[in-house]
Design an enzyme around this catalytic site. Structure first.
Site, PDB file in Angstrom:
ATOM      1  N   THR A 226     -33.617 -76.454  40.376  1.00 21.11           N
ATOM      2  CA  THR A 226     -33.249 -76.645  38.457  1.00 21.11           C
ATOM      3  C   THR A 226     -33.684 -78.411  38.591  1.00 21.11           C
ATOM      4  OG1 THR A 226     -31.665 -76.090  37.881  1.00 21.11           O
ATOM      5  CG2 THR A 226     -32.813 -74.187  38.221  1.00 21.11           C
TER       6      THR A 226
ATOM      7  N   ASP B 249     -32.448 -75.450  31.594  1.00 19.26           N
ATOM      8  CA  ASP B 249     -31.586 -76.466  30.729  1.00 19.26           C
ATOM      9  C   ASP B 249     -30.784 -74.700  30.649  1.00 19.26           C
ATOM     10  OD1 ASP B 249     -29.806 -76.399  28.807  1.00 19.26           O
ATOM     11  OD2 ASP B 249     -31.024 -77.827  27.483  1.00 19.26           O
TER      12      ASP B 249
ATOM     13  N   TYR C 211     -12.922 -83.138  30.928  1.00 21.27           N
ATOM     14  CA  TYR C 211     -13.534 -82.698  32.401  1.00 21.27           C
ATOM     15  C   TYR C 211     -12.799 -81.493  32.654  1.00 21.27           C
ATOM     16  CZ  TYR C 211     -15.771 -82.987  36.095  1.00 21.27           C
ATOM     17  OH  TYR C 211     -16.126 -82.779  37.498  1.00 21.27           O
TER      18      TYR C 211
ATOM     19  N   LYS D 171     -13.501 -77.414  33.810  1.00 22.77           N
ATOM     20  CA  LYS D 171     -13.516 -77.230  35.985  1.00 22.77           C
ATOM     21  C   LYS D 171     -12.099 -75.951  35.347  1.00 22.77           C
ATOM     22  CE  LYS D 171     -16.879 -79.135  36.944  1.00 22.77           C
ATOM     23  NZ  LYS D 171     -18.243 -78.269  37.651  1.00 22.77           N
TER      24      LYS D 171
END
Length: 287
Positions: free
Chosen positions: A36, A57, A149, A153
């Site tokens: 994708t 998306d 970030y 995660k």
């Protein structure tokens, strides 16, 4: 009745990234890879390699539902591997964070994989397949300028960890990949990012600029892809796969050292004493 072909769906397969390397590796191993890319993203590199691809998306549930319809037509309802690889980064100090930008990152890095699993779980159960969630060492250690970030995660790691348990009755395996530094272009959108005017971290403005434009020592994305794909095709893969630059030492210290050992390393590496001295000097001026 046995199936003569396996199918792997990988999100986030833009040119030069981990996703592209993953679909090429699956194809090399005889798996029908489905890639994708974002709706407006270039896909010529996938077409040239003969890779099946669709626009997606991951933030948009309608886009995920439409992708499922396309994938079902290709796979006849079976999916052997789902690799939630699509992700973006955001580099900034925690106190200077633009929360709206972080919300978008969480939509991609956390809620995206959740939506993919929600809509594709039946195809994985039917195939007794494997879900691969691409995490990061940032979700384990307090790497500077990556609070948001790292949080995204870490959230993915814990979601993935519980998902593994919940999918076990259906013989669906879940791999959480703790990725080290891998040679990709994920940092490209952050190269012009600057500390905001008046930040307490202004003394490190030059260092911050150097950080966002750095070229880190990395593992080849193709070597990384080989490791990930190899595990995903095993009947009993490891639940946590540590792979990529620096993961060996980080895994060791995370297991055996005290929780704040990283404070010592990163305080020195990122020259935080410079910020402390500037803060103390400013405090004296205000007295």
């Amino acid at each position: 009745m046995g199936r003569d072909k396996k199918f792997a769906l990988v999100t986030g397969c833009g040119k030069g990234g981990i996703g592209e390397a993953l679909v090429l590796e699956y194809t090399r191993r005889g798996v029908h890879a489905i890639a994708t890319v974002l709706p407006n993203e270039d896909s010529d590199h996938l077409t040239a390699a003969g890779i099946t691809w669709f626009p997606l998306d991951v933030r948009d549930e309608k886009s995920v539902i439409h992708l499922k319809e396309e994938v079902l037509a290709v796979t006849n309802g079976y999916l052997d591997c789902l690799v939630n690889n699509a992700g973006i980064c955001y580099t900034m100090t925690a106190i200077d964070t633009d929360v709206n930008a972080v919300k978008r990152m969480f939509e991609v890095n956390v809620f995206g994989p959740m939506q993919m699993v929600h809509h594709f779980h039946d195809t994985l159960i039917r195939a007794a397949g494997t879900i691969v969630n691409i995490g990061s060492i940032g979700g384990v250690v307090p790497y500077m300028y990556g609070a948001s970030y790292n949080a995204s995660k870490a959230a993915l790691h814990h979601y993935s960890n519980t998902l593994r348990l919940e999918m076990s009755p259906f013989n669906v395996k879940v791999i959480t990949v703790i990725s080290g530094e891998v040679g990709t272009n994920i940092l490209k959108n952050d190269v012009n990012r600057k500390l905001p005017e008046g930040s307490y971290y202004t003394p490190l403005a030059t260092e911050f600029k150097d950080h966002v434009t750095r070229t880190p020592k990395t593992t080849s994305r193709f070597v990384y892809a080989s490791n990930v794909v190899s595990q995903s095709l095993r009947s009993s893969p490891v639940p946590w796969l540590w792979t990529g630059s620096a993961t060996a030492i980080i895994r060791f210290l995370d297991m055996f050292a005290w929780r704040t050992i990283w404070d010592f390393f990163f305080y020195r590496e990122f020259n935080l004493d410079k910020v402390k001295k500037a803060h103390l000097a400013n405090a004296k001026k205000d007295d």
